[in-house]
Design an enzyme around this catalytic site. Structure first.
Site, PDB file in Angstrom:
ATOM      1  CG  ASP A  93      -2.147  -0.913   1.003  1.00 19.86           C
ATOM      2  OD1 ASP A  93      -2.280  -1.479  -0.099  1.00 19.86           O
ATOM      3  OD2 ASP A  93      -2.946  -1.062   1.942  1.00 19.86           O
TER       4      ASP A  93
ATOM      5  NE  ARG B  33      -1.979  18.699  28.686  1.00 27.45           N
ATOM      6  CZ  ARG B  33      -1.582  17.987  29.743  1.00 27.45           C
ATOM      7  NH1 ARG B  33      -2.466  17.517  30.603  1.00 27.45           N
ATOM      8  NH2 ARG B  33      -0.291  17.729  29.921  1.00 27.45           N
TER       9      ARG B  33
ATOM     10  CB  ALA C  30      -7.551   6.218  11.676  1.00 27.70           C
TER      11      ALA C  30
ATOM     12  CB  SER D  74      -3.451   0.908  14.989  1.00 30.69           C
ATOM     13  OG  SER D  74      -2.884   2.168  14.708  1.00 30.69           O
TER      14      SER D  74
END
Length: 298
Positions: free
Chosen positions: A80, A182, A198, A200
């Site tokens: 990929d 934060r 995203a 994971s």
């Protein structure tokens, strides 16, 4: 039978990321594919870096721009990451791409190498499904001036430094304040990228037909900071309020060092990447195979 694609560019990955050496067997694989394409009646060119790294001399070597201007198909052999890199470069030419998976996972390089001939033959003669993926356009603004500009297919990520603590980020959507977060960082991912970093970090998977993005905090200090799905027509602004050695990355391939006060803007690009899949291709089949769902079942 005359092929639907007359001039095909071969794009391959040759180097191991760890060693920088030529990947074993890669030259032989591409030579085999090139011979197969010629046998199908196609004219074959090599992407410039592929030709240089592999020592090819039997076919014309073209830059990505020349591929976009001259070729009517790109055949990408690798993983990929290889597809992400060339996809961004060829998107403005609307050059269709077929992915042959020589990597480890391959959500967008989805044709197994061992099924190359049986799968590719009908595709070359017009039997395929087309799948368009919208690109993201990211910019880093410093004191109101753009200091970095890049496209991304998967994601734009703001990350803390390797040895520093959390970053504090101010997030706005279409000019409206959302929150100060934060965290170790923040991911803005496309549907294509929703199965990458995203995922994971705890984000949802978005079907590629959804015109949306997912905003995913990385290890947030406040556990109520959860992933959120947004329209891809929105403009997302992320300001670095606090944090040392922070950076913004685009598909994990382009990197910009950030200063306090920098703003990262993410918008929908005008360009799409065109993927071609075998006839009958289905996104859920890809998920089931790549994520190994239902293993051991019927």
């Amino acid at each position: 039978m005359t092929p639907s694609f007359h001039h095909v560019a071969l794009i391959g990955k040759y180097h191991h990321a760890e060693t920088g050496t030529v990947a074993p067997g890669s030259r032989e694989v591409l030579e085999h594919i090139a011979a197969f394409l010629v046998g199908q009646g196609c004219r074959v060119s090599m992407e410039m870096q592929t030709a240089d790294n592999g020592g090819f001399s039997g076919h014309a070597a073209l830059t990505p721009q020349e591929i976009g201007e001259q070729c009517d198909l790109g055949l990408v052999v690798g993983g990929d990451g290889t597809m992400l890199s060339i996809g961004r470069k060829l998107a403005r030419f609307s050059t269709p791409l077929i992915g042959i998976n020589q990597g480890r996972l391959g959500f967008v390089t989805d044709i197994p190498l061992e099924e190359l001939k049986t799968t590719l033959t009908p595709m070359l003669h017009g039997e395929f499904e087309e799948d368009r993926r919208q690109l993201m356009h990211g910019q880093v603004l410093r004191n109101g001036e753009c200091v970095f500009d890049a496209l991304a297919m998967n994601d734009v990520v703001v990350n803390r430094g390797a040895t520093s603590g959390m970053v504090e980020l101010r997030v706005e959507v279409d000019g409206h304040f959302v929150a100060n977060q934060r965290a170790d960082g923040l991911i803005v991912a496309s549907p294509t990228g929703s199965t990458a970093y995203a995922l994971s970090a705890g984000g949802p998977m978005l079907h590629p037909s959804i015109p949306g993005w997912v905003l995913v905090p990385i290890a947030p200090h406040t556990l109520s900071n959860r992933p959120i799905v947004l329209s891809d027509s929105a403009e997302i602004a992320i300001e670095l309020v606090n944090g040392r050695d922070a950076s913004a990355s685009f598909d994990m391939q382009s990197l910009a060092a950030l200063h306090k006060g920098d703003r990262i803007l993410v918008r929908r690009s005008e360009y799409c990447v065109r993927f071609l899949h075998p006839r009958g291709w289905n996104y859920f089949d890809t998920l089931r195979r790549k994520l190994r769902w239902n293993e051991g079942g019927s």
